[in-house]
Enzyme design. Structure first.
Site, PDB file in Angstrom:
ATOM      1  N   ARG A 106       0.863  -1.186   0.000  1.00 54.91           N
ATOM      2  CA  ARG A 106       0.000   0.000   0.000  1.00 54.91           C
ATOM      3  C   ARG A 106       0.895   1.230   0.000  1.00 54.91           C
ATOM      4  O   ARG A 106       1.777   1.350   0.859  1.00 54.91           O
ATOM      5  CB  ARG A 106      -0.922   0.048   1.215  1.00 54.91           C
ATOM      6  CG  ARG A 106      -1.524   1.443   1.402  1.00 54.91           C
ATOM      7  CD  ARG A 106      -2.573   1.536   2.456  1.00 54.91           C
ATOM      8  NE  ARG A 106      -3.800   0.881   2.004  1.00 54.91           N
ATOM      9  CZ  ARG A 106      -4.994   1.075   2.566  1.00 54.91           C
ATOM     10  NH1 ARG A 106      -5.124   1.899   3.590  1.00 54.91           N
ATOM     11  NH2 ARG A 106      -6.047   0.451   2.109  1.00 54.91           N
ATOM     12  N   HIS A 133      -7.384   0.700  -6.268  1.00 54.55           N
ATOM     13  CA  HIS A 133      -7.597  -0.066  -5.028  1.00 54.55           C
ATOM     14  C   HIS A 133      -8.342  -1.372  -5.389  1.00 54.55           C
ATOM     15  O   HIS A 133      -9.501  -1.565  -5.002  1.00 54.55           O
ATOM     16  CB  HIS A 133      -8.414   0.779  -4.046  1.00 54.55           C
ATOM     17  CG  HIS A 133      -8.391   0.279  -2.631  1.00 54.55           C
ATOM     18  ND1 HIS A 133      -7.606  -0.769  -2.208  1.00 54.55           N
ATOM     19  CD2 HIS A 133      -9.091   0.685  -1.530  1.00 54.55           C
ATOM     20  CE1 HIS A 133      -7.809  -0.979  -0.908  1.00 54.55           C
ATOM     21  NE2 HIS A 133      -8.703  -0.111  -0.482  1.00 54.55           N
ATOM     22  N   GLN A 136     -10.332  -3.810  -2.906  1.00 50.04           N
ATOM     23  CA  GLN A 136     -11.581  -3.255  -2.372  1.00 50.04           C
ATOM     24  C   GLN A 136     -12.758  -3.590  -3.297  1.00 50.04           C
ATOM     25  O   GLN A 136     -13.848  -3.915  -2.842  1.00 50.04           O
ATOM     26  CB  GLN A 136     -11.440  -1.729  -2.222  1.00 50.04           C
ATOM     27  CG  GLN A 136     -12.706  -1.032  -1.742  1.00 50.04           C
ATOM     28  CD  GLN A 136     -13.040  -1.315  -0.288  1.00 50.04           C
ATOM     29  OE1 GLN A 136     -12.192  -1.190   0.568  1.00 50.04           O
ATOM     30  NE2 GLN A 136     -14.292  -1.704  -0.008  1.00 50.04           N
ATOM     31  N   ASP A 229     -17.010   7.818  -1.239  1.00 54.47           N
ATOM     32  CA  ASP A 229     -15.698   7.678  -0.603  1.00 54.47           C
ATOM     33  C   ASP A 229     -15.335   9.054  -0.025  1.00 54.47           C
ATOM     34  O   ASP A 229     -15.988  10.059  -0.343  1.00 54.47           O
ATOM     35  CB  ASP A 229     -14.669   7.243  -1.662  1.00 54.47           C
ATOM     36  CG  ASP A 229     -13.268   7.035  -1.100  1.00 54.47           C
ATOM     37  OD1 ASP A 229     -13.124   6.863   0.128  1.00 54.47           O
ATOM     38  OD2 ASP A 229     -12.300   7.053  -1.900  1.00 54.47           O
ATOM     39  N   CYS A 270     -16.244   2.373   0.992  1.00 50.57           N
ATOM     40  CA  CYS A 270     -15.078   1.523   1.287  1.00 50.57           C
ATOM     41  C   CYS A 270     -14.637   1.669   2.744  1.00 50.57           C
ATOM     42  O   CYS A 270     -13.977   0.784   3.282  1.00 50.57           O
ATOM     43  CB  CYS A 270     -13.934   1.846   0.335  1.00 50.57           C
ATOM     44  SG  CYS A 270     -13.493   3.594   0.296  1.00 50.57           S
ATOM     45  N   ARG A 322     -13.812  -7.699   2.814  1.00 49.76           N
ATOM     46  CA  ARG A 322     -12.411  -7.470   2.445  1.00 49.76           C
ATOM     47  C   ARG A 322     -11.581  -8.713   2.764  1.00 49.76           C
ATOM     48  O   ARG A 322     -10.706  -9.111   2.002  1.00 49.76           O
ATOM     49  CB  ARG A 322     -11.822  -6.277   3.227  1.00 49.76           C
ATOM     50  CG  ARG A 322     -12.448  -4.915   2.988  1.00 49.76           C
ATOM     51  CD  ARG A 322     -12.329  -4.444   1.564  1.00 49.76           C
ATOM     52  NE  ARG A 322     -10.970  -4.508   1.051  1.00 49.76           N
ATOM     53  CZ  ARG A 322      -9.954  -3.681   1.385  1.00 49.76           C
ATOM     54  NH1 ARG A 322     -10.161  -2.699   2.233  1.00 49.76           N
ATOM     55  NH2 ARG A 322      -8.752  -3.836   0.835  1.00 49.76           N
TER      56      ARG A 322
END
Ligand code: CP
Ligand code: NVA
Length: 337
Positions: A106, A133, A136, A229, A270, A322
């Site tokens: 990440r 991402h 996700q 988001d 998310c 996740r």
């Protein structure tokens, strides 16, 4: 389908059938876990998790997923390694690839995760960059499938900063899976032209559609999924908040927008989300901007507390997913079934 040894850098590298298979395996692993059926099938393997940015869900999903599969895990946080400071990403890749069977990354640059994949010799999983991402999206799509039974034909609307990692990756995912993607955002926060063109070419093959609107109400109308988001992403300077609130406050997902969607619509995010004054940043924003922008006065920014706490919100099931989907990605790319 052959997953063994592959990295997950962007969903652009995977076919719709492969994406569906990740979700299918995640469903199986989720069921096994619920029934207490162990699946420690990778006991001789070890993975390393490299984080240049903070995380709750992604880190924990990789750690628990790896441990459930019987693997050893090392976590390296934003300040814990030589990478990028005393050692290049390329050298780090060549070192870690000799010790570990898989690497999660990440960070900021998509080119860094690509560099790790090119030089480590082991699968590398993108746990978020400024651009994408992908893990996700797998969790999001498992959640949509659990709620609607299918992905194809779903009316999916994303509100907010549509050219961030989430906007980009959701557009790719929707195009791949034959969904109807709408970005409701000010024009200069739509995904870049080149990515739209790439996704439109995919959509032409899968039956997906891509639409872009500056009207949040038009975006909400008849939606099956309303997604948002944060307005300011990790790595962006604090100074951009004011401008972002000015641009995005009318895209806040609230009861009015939710009321325009289908009765069966779900709300997704998310996470982490600003939906009240229970966070330092939420409180600070509410204090600083409440006079100019009353809609943020309660510390609810991209989504109201009412919506996120409503029956239509699936955000915590989404967060759990996740773990199941990341576990499926590790299992398949490390050679399991
Ligand atoms: N959704 C997500 O990636 O959350 P974290 O930043 O907590 O990992
Ligand atoms: N766009 C957000 C996503 C967090 C999971 C960020 O990059 O901070």
């Amino acid at each position: 389908m052959n997953f063994k040894g592959r990295s997950l850098i962007t969903l652009l590298d995977y076919t719709p059938e492969e994406i569906q298979h990740f979700i299918h395996v995640a469903r199986r692993l989720k069921k096994e876990k619920a029934e207490g059926i162990p699946h420690k099938v990778l006991t001789d393997k070890n993975v390393v998790l490299l984080f240049q940015k903070d995380s709750t869900r992604t880190r924990c999903a990789f750690e628990v997923g790896a441990m459930d599969l019987g693997m050893g895990v090392t976590y390296i946080g934003p300040t814990g390694s030589q990478m990028g400071k005393k050692e290049s990403v390329k050298d780090t890749a060549r070192v870690l690839g000799r010790m570990y069977d898989g690497i999660e990354f990440r960070g900021y640059l998509q080119s860094d995760v690509e560099m790790l994949a090119a030089h480590s010799g082991v699968p590398v999983w993108n746990g978020l960059t400024d651009l994408y991402h992908p893990t996700q999206i797998l969790a999001d799509f498992l959640t949509i499938e659990e709620n609607f039974g299918h992905l194809k034909g779903i009316n999916f609307t994303y509100f907010g900063d549509a050219r961030n990692n989430m906007g980009n990756s959701l557009m790719i995912g929707c195009a791949k899976m034959g969904m109807h993607f709408t970005a409701a955002a000010p024009k200069h926060l739509w995904p870049n032209e080149a990515l739209i063109k790439t996704c439109q070419a995919i959509a032409d093959q899968t039956g997906a559609t891509l639409a872009f609107t500056e009207d949040p109400k038009a975006g909400a109308k008849d939606a099956d999924v309303l997604y948002t988001d944060v307005w300011v992403s990790m790595g962006e300077p604090k100074e951009v908040w004011e401008k972002r609130i000015e641009m995005l406050h009318s895209y806040q997902v609230n009861a009015t927008l939710l009321g325009l969607a289908k009765k069966s619509a779900i709300f997704m995010h998310c996470l982490p989300a600003f939906h009240g004054k229970d966070t330092e940043i939420g409180t600070e924003i509410a204090t600083n901007f409440k006079d100019k922008y009353p809609s943020v006065s309660e510390g609810s920014l991209e989504v109201t507390d009412e919506v996120i706490e409503s029956k239509q919100s699936v955000v915590f099931a989404e967060a759990e997913n996740r773990m199941h989907t990341i576990k499926a990605v590790m299992l398949l790319t490390l050679g399991g079934q």
